[in-house]
Design an enzyme around this catalytic site. Structure first.
Site, PDB file in Angstrom:
ATOM      1  N   GLU A 243       0.830  -1.227   0.000  1.00 40.37           N
ATOM      2  CA  GLU A 243       0.000   0.000   0.000  1.00 40.37           C
ATOM      3  C   GLU A 243       0.857   1.266   0.000  1.00 40.37           C
ATOM      4  O   GLU A 243       0.464   2.293   0.563  1.00 40.37           O
ATOM      5  CB  GLU A 243      -0.977   0.022   1.188  1.00 40.37           C
ATOM      6  CG  GLU A 243      -2.041  -1.036   1.169  1.00 40.37           C
ATOM      7  CD  GLU A 243      -2.948  -0.975  -0.058  1.00 40.37           C
ATOM      8  OE1 GLU A 243      -3.147   0.111  -0.629  1.00 40.37           O
ATOM      9  OE2 GLU A 243      -3.443  -2.049  -0.455  1.00 40.37           O
ATOM     10  N   GLY A 244       1.977   1.184  -0.670  1.00 42.35           N
ATOM     11  CA  GLY A 244       2.869   2.351  -0.760  1.00 42.35           C
ATOM     12  C   GLY A 244       3.953   2.260   0.292  1.00 42.35           C
ATOM     13  O   GLY A 244       3.666   2.281   1.491  1.00 42.35           O
TER      14      GLY A 244
END
Lengths: 610, 610
Positions: free
Chosen positions: B452-453
Site C-alpha cells: 500500500e505504498g
C-alpha cells in the site's frame, strides 16, 4: 505454474564481490598495517603478502562459498536418527576451506597455522561470512575451540587436537547453553565425574550447539562446560572439558564413538543451513571427556574463547550488511520506476536516482564501512596487545581492545539488522518474496544480536567490566584520541565537509564523554537506572567511535582524492552522510541516557502491570 | 526426535487478549467518543454500544481467529492448477466473520452494514489483525473494494455487489501492480476494450494481488486498473474496472467463470497464509469487466480506496506490535535467568526484573499505545470529516485527517518492525526458533512498510500533497493544538513527570515546526534535498504527534489515577518513558533533516560509485 518474470533474479544480484579495496584502505590508512608488520612474529605481513592473501580469499569465498548461500537456505541441514546431513556442497567446500589454509590463518605455525595477524585474518573472516554465514559458522566455532585449547589445554591435548582442528579436518563446538541456563551460566547442571585414568564421565543436555553434529569433518571436538562433584555453586564451580565425538587413539587415529548424541536440530528463522543441535551427553554411561586447564576455571577459559567469538560475530554483522548492500545496489541500478522528483528527466529512471533510495543505500554503506573500519582498528589493537615488545604498550592496547569488543559485537550486529532491513525495503514488494534473496539476509542477520551474548549482555560488559572497573580510563583514552582527530579537522575547517564533520564529531565526543561520566558515577549507586540505558550507551559508543573512523577516512580521502577520484569522492560523501544523518543524533541519545533514574516509572511498576 | 523442553510454548504465550481497556481509554479520553456519538448518523454509538461491540469483537477474534495464526504460518495457502486452497480453518472462520457482521461494521446500513463510525471500526480492525494478519487481509482488501464502489460505482454495480461484499459472502481485491509497474502506475499496461453491451474486455497480468484467488468465498470481485484504447499516456489514461471471478446474473445468482486465472502464488517472508497471486486476465478472449465511474478517472478512485487501505495498514502495524508485546511480556514473566543487577535478590529472577528487558518491553508498549492513540484520534477526525453538519468543520477535519494518514501508515508500520524485533530480542535464542512464534510476528510485520505504498511513498505524499500543497497549513494547525497541550502541561509543572514531558514535547514541537518550514521552503527549489530526508520528516512527525497523545494521556492518567491506580500508574510510566527515551531524540532528527542540501555528496555521486 508460470513464474512472474519480475522475480527472475540475475546472477549478478545474488553474487558477492569481496570489497578488497575498502578493506585495504582501512587496513593501511586507519589500522596501521605498516606498524603491525613490524611487530615481532608478523614480519612476513608485508603489503604484498596481504594483497595476495586478500586476493586469494576473495576468489575462494566468492567462487566456492558464496553460491552455496541460497542453496543452504532452501535446503537446510536435516536430522535423521542422530545424524545430520548438511546442505549439498558444504562438505566439499569445507574440505577446500581447510586445504586452502583458511581455518588456520591466524593460528600458530607451530600447529600448522599461517600465524598471520588478526588484522589480516579479519577481512578474510568478513569474506567468509559475507559469502555464507551458515557455512562460516563451522569455522567460527572451530576457532573458538582452538583458542580455548591454546589458552588452557595441556600439551597432550594440544598435540592431539590442534593440528587437526587448524587443518580443518576436525571441527570444534562451544557447549554452554542448557534448557534452564541461557546467558546465566550459574545455572549449568551438566556433570563431569573424574575417573581412575584422570578422564571424566560427562552427562547432561546442551542446547543451541552450532554445528554440534554434521557430516563435514571426520571428528567433532566439543568443548563443554560442566560441574564436578562437590564444586561450589554458581559460576565458580564450572570446569571446561573436551569431549570428542569419536575418541582419539594415541597414534591420532579415530577410536570408538563417544557417548554424545544429537537428539534434534532446531527449525530457525535464519542461518538455516547451520545445524543448531541439542546434544545429549552420557545417556549410555557417560561421555569420555578431558579436563581443559584446571578444575573450576572453566568460565575464565570460556571468556577467552567468547571474546574471540564475540569479535567474530561483530564481523559477521559487517559481512551480512555488505552482502545485503551489494544486492540492494545492484537491484537499485536495474529496477526502473517513476520519474525523478527534481523533474530533470521526463521518464521513469532506475530507482537509484531517487533520493530516498540513495539515502537508504548510503546509510547501508556508511554503517557497513564504518563498522568495518572500527573492527579493523580493533583487530590491530589486538595484534599490538599480543605482540608488542613493551609491557606498557601491550597493557594499553589490551585495555583499548577489550573496551571495543562489546561495542563491535553489539553495534555491528544491531546495525546489521537495520542494514538488512533497508536492503529489503529497497527491493520493495520484491524484497518480501523469498526468491530475490534479500529476505534471507534479513532473517540470517537477526541471530547476530542474540548469540554469543545478547546486546544487553554486551552492554552489561561494557558498563561493568569495561567502564566502571577502570573508572572510565579505557573509554577516556579513546576519547582523547578523538580529541586529536578534532584538532586535525579544525585545521581543515575551511572545507565545508571538514567543518561539518568537526561539528558533529565534537558534539558526539561531548555526548560520549558525558555518558561515560554518568555511567561511572551511577552504576554502583543506581544500577537499575544505568543498566536500563546500557544498550543506549553501547549504541552511542558505536555511533561516535564509527564517526571517529569516518572522520579519519575523510581526511585521508581528501588528501588522496586525485589518485583515484571515484573511490575517494565516494568515501568523502559517505563520511559526510555519516556525520549529517547518523552522528548528528548522538546528543539526543546522550539526553535519553543521562535523564535515566532508578525511580523512573517503568523500573518500578509491578510485573503484573506489564 | 526428542524435543527440547525449553521450547514447549505455553498456550498463554501464544494467545491474544484484546487490549479493550486501553482502546476505550483512548477512544473516550483522546478521540472524543462522546462527540462522535452526537454526529448525524452516529447517534447509536453510545458508550454502552461501543463497549458491547468491543466485547464481542474481542471474544470472536481471540477465540476464533487468533488460534489460526500459527496454523496459517506453518501450513500456508497452496496453489494447484489455478486454484488456491487456504489454511484449514480459514474458510469457516471467514464465514463466521461475515455472519458476525464484522466485514460490514463501518459500511452503510443501506447495503447491510452496521453504519458505525470509523472510531469504533478501528479497534475492531486492530483486533482482527492482531489475531491474524494473514486472515485479516481478506477483509481489508474487501473493504477497499467496497469503498471504491461506494465512491464511484453505478447504482447497478452497487446493488449487485455491495450487499454480498458487505455480508462477507464475496470478497474484493485491488489490482494495481504489474511486473514492470510497482509503485509507478504510469507504467500500467493492462488493457480494457469497450464492447457493444458497454461491458469491457480486460487483458493483462497483475502481480502481488492479495487474496487474488482463494476458497473462502463464493465469488471474488477484482477491481482492476487498466487502459482503454486511445487513452492518454501515464496515470491520466487509467480507468477502474470491476472484474468478477464468476459473472453475476441479473437475479444475483452466479453465472459463468470469467477469463481470469491465478497462475501462481508467491513464496513470502511472512503473512504466508495470505495468498499473493499473479493474475492473468484475458488469455481466452478477454475477461468481462465493468467500468467503475468514468473512464480515465481510475487513479482518483484508487486513491480513495488507498487512503482507507493505508490507514488500515497502519492499524495492522499497531496490531502486530500489540501481539508481539503480549507474547514478549508473558515470556519475560516466566523465563528465569540471572540475578538482579541491583543485588536486591540473591537468586535468578524472571527476566522482566532486568532493567534492559523492562526497557525493551516498555519501548514496545509505549510505541504501540502511542500509535494506537494517534490512529484513534485520526479515526475520529475522519468521522467528523464525513458527518459534521458544518462545511467548515468538515473541511478542517478532512485536512487534518489527510495529513495524518501517511504518518499513521508510515510510522506505525516502521515502528512495528522495531517492536517485533524487540519481541524476538526479549526471547533471546528462543526468539530465533520458529516454534516460539516470536519470529512470525517479525516476519509478518516486514511487509507493512512496503505494501500500500512504501514508507518513501508515504513520505512523498506527506511532503508533496500534505505539506507543500497547503503551504504547511494542516501541519501548523496540528502544531497549534500541541501548543495548547504545552500550556496545559505548564500549569502542572510542579509535578516532575509533567515538567519532563513539557520539556521534551516543547523541544519536539520546535523541531517539527522547524522541519515543516524547511520542507515548505525547499521542496520546490531543492527537491532532492527534501526528498532525501522525507522519511526522516515522517518519522519525526510520528514521534512528535505520538508524544502529543502521550502528553494528553499523561494528564488524564494523573487526574484519574485514584480510580484505577494500576492502570493509570502504568500509563504515567509509559508516557514518561516515551518522553525521556523516544521524544527526546526529536531535535537530533531535526538537525539531520535541516542540514540536508541537494549538493550533498551522496545525491551527486554517479550510479557506478555505489
Amino acid at each position: 505454474m508460470r513464474q512472474c518474470t519480475a522475480f527472475l533474479v540475475s546472477k549478478e544480484k545474488m553474487s558477492y564481490t569481496a570489497p578488497t579495496k575498502d578493506m585495504l584502505f582501512a587496513m593501511q590508512n586507519l589500522a596501521g598495517l605498516a606498524r603491525i608488520s613490524t611487530l615481532p612474529g608478523f614480519e612476513d605481513a608485508t603489503l604484498e603478502t596481504v594483497e595476495a592473501v586478500l586476493h586469494e580469499a576473495a576468489k575462494f569465498h566468492s567462487e566456492v562459498v558464496a553460491p552455496l548461500n541460497v542453496v543452504g537456505d532452501k535446503a537446510p541441514s536435516s536430522w535423521h536418527d542422530g545424524e545430520v546431513r548438511t546442505t549439498a556442497g558444504f562438505r566439499d567446500a569445507f574440505r577446500q576451506f581447510g586445504e586452502g589454509g583458511w581455518q588456520g590463518i591466524v593460528h600458530p605455525t607451530q600447529f600448522g597455522g599461517q600465524g598471520l595477524p588478526k588484522l589480516i585474518g579479519t577481512p578474510c573472516t568478513e569474506m567468509l561470512h559475507a559469502a555464507n554465514m551458515s557455512f562460516g559458522l563451522c569455522g567460527l566455532l572451530t576457532d573458538g575451540a582452538i583458542e580455548a585449547l591454546l589458552t588452557a589445554g595441556s600439551d597432550e591435548l594440544k598435540q592431539r587436537y590442534l593440528p587437526r582442528l587448524i587443518a580443518g579436518e576436525w571441527t570444534g563446538t562451544m557447549n554452554l547453553t542448557e534448557p534452564q541456563a541461557g546467558s546465566d551460566l550459574a545455572l549449568v547442571r551438566t556433570r563431569a565425574e573424574r575417573q581412575a585414568d584422570n578422564s571424566y564421565k560427562v552427562s547432561g543436555t546442551k542446547i543451541f550447539i552450532t554445528y554440534g553434529e554434521h557430516d563435514m569433518a571426520e571428528n567433532i571436538v566439543h568443548l563443554v562446560l560442566a560441574r564436578t562433584p562437590g564444586a561450589p555453586d554458581g559460576v565458580k564451580g564450572i570446569s571446561l572439558f573436551l569431549v570428542p565425538k569419536f575418541l582419539v587413539n594415541s597414534d591420532g587415529s579415530l577410536g570408538a564413538r563417544n557417548d554424545v548424541e544429537c537428539v534434534s536440530i532446531e527449525h530457525k528463522l535464519g542461518i538455516k543451513a547451520s545445524p543448531t543441535a541439542v546434544l545429549q551427553f552420557g545417556d549410555n554411561g557417560g561421555a569420555v571427556g578431558y579436563l581443559v586447564g584446571e578444575e573450576s576455571r572453566g568460565l575464565e577459559y570460556m571468556f577467552i574463547m567468547m571474546n574471540s567469538a564475540r569479535f567474530a560475530v561483530g564481523v559477521q554483522g559487517i559481512a551480512v550488511s555488505e552482502r545485503a548492500y551489494q544486492q540492494a545496489a545492484a537491484y537499485a541500478k536495474e529496477r526502473i520506476q517513476s520519474r525523478p522528483v527534481d523533474g530533470s528527466v521526463k521518464e521513469a529512471v532506475p530507482i537509484i536516482r531517487h533520493p530516498d533510495v540513495r539515502r537508504m543505500l548510503t546509510e547501508m554503506r556508511a554503517l557497513t564501512e564504518g563498522a568495518r573500519a572500527l573492527a579493523l582498528v580493533a583487530a590491530s589493537y589486538s595484534d599490538i596487545a599480543h605482540a608488542a615488545a613493551e609491557d606498557e604498550t601491550r597493557a594499553q592496547y589490551t585495555a583499548a581492545y577489550e573496551y571495543l569488543v562489546p561495542i563491535i559485537k553489539g553495534w555491528s550486529t544491531e546495525m546489521s539488522v537495520e542494514v538488512t532491513s533497508l536492503g529489503v525495503q529497497i527491493h520493495g514488494g520484491m524484497g518480501f518474496i523469498e526468491e530475490t534473496g534479500a529476505a534471507q539476509h534479513y532473517r540470517d542477520a537477526r541471530i547476530l544480536p542474540i548469540y554469543e551474548g545478547t546486546t544487553a549482555i554486551q552492554a552489561n560488559d561494557l558498563v561493568g567490566r569495561k567502564t566502571v572497573r577502570d573508572g572510565g580510563a579505557a573509554a577516556r583514552a579513546i576519547l582523547s584520541q578523538i580529541d586529536d582527530m578534532l584538532a586535525a579537522l579544525a585545521m581543515r575547517g575551511a572545507q565545508p565537509v571538514c567543518s561539518v564533520m568537526y561539528a558533529r564529531l565534537s558534539a558526539g565526543h561531548t555526548a560520549l564523554a558525558s555518558v561515560v561520566d554518568f555511567v561511572v558515577n551511577n552504576a554502583r549507586t543506581d544500577a537499575n537506572a544505568v543498566f536500563g540505558v546500557s544498550v543506549a550507551y553501547l549504541k552511542l559508543a558505536g555511533i561516535v567511535l564509527t564517526g571517529w573512523q569516518m572522520a579519519r577516512s575523510l581526511l585521508v580521502a581528501i588528501e588522496k582524492h586525485d589518485e583515484d577520484p571515484d573511490f575517494y569522492s565516494a568515501k568523502i560523501a559517505t563520511a559526510d552522510f555519516f556525520a549529517n544523518q547518523i552522528l548528528v543524533r548522538a546528543p539526543g541519545i546522550e539526553a535519553a541516557i543521562t535523564s535515566a533514574s532508578g525511580t523512573d516509572g517503568y523500573l518500578t511498576l509491578s510485573d503484573t502491570q506489564f
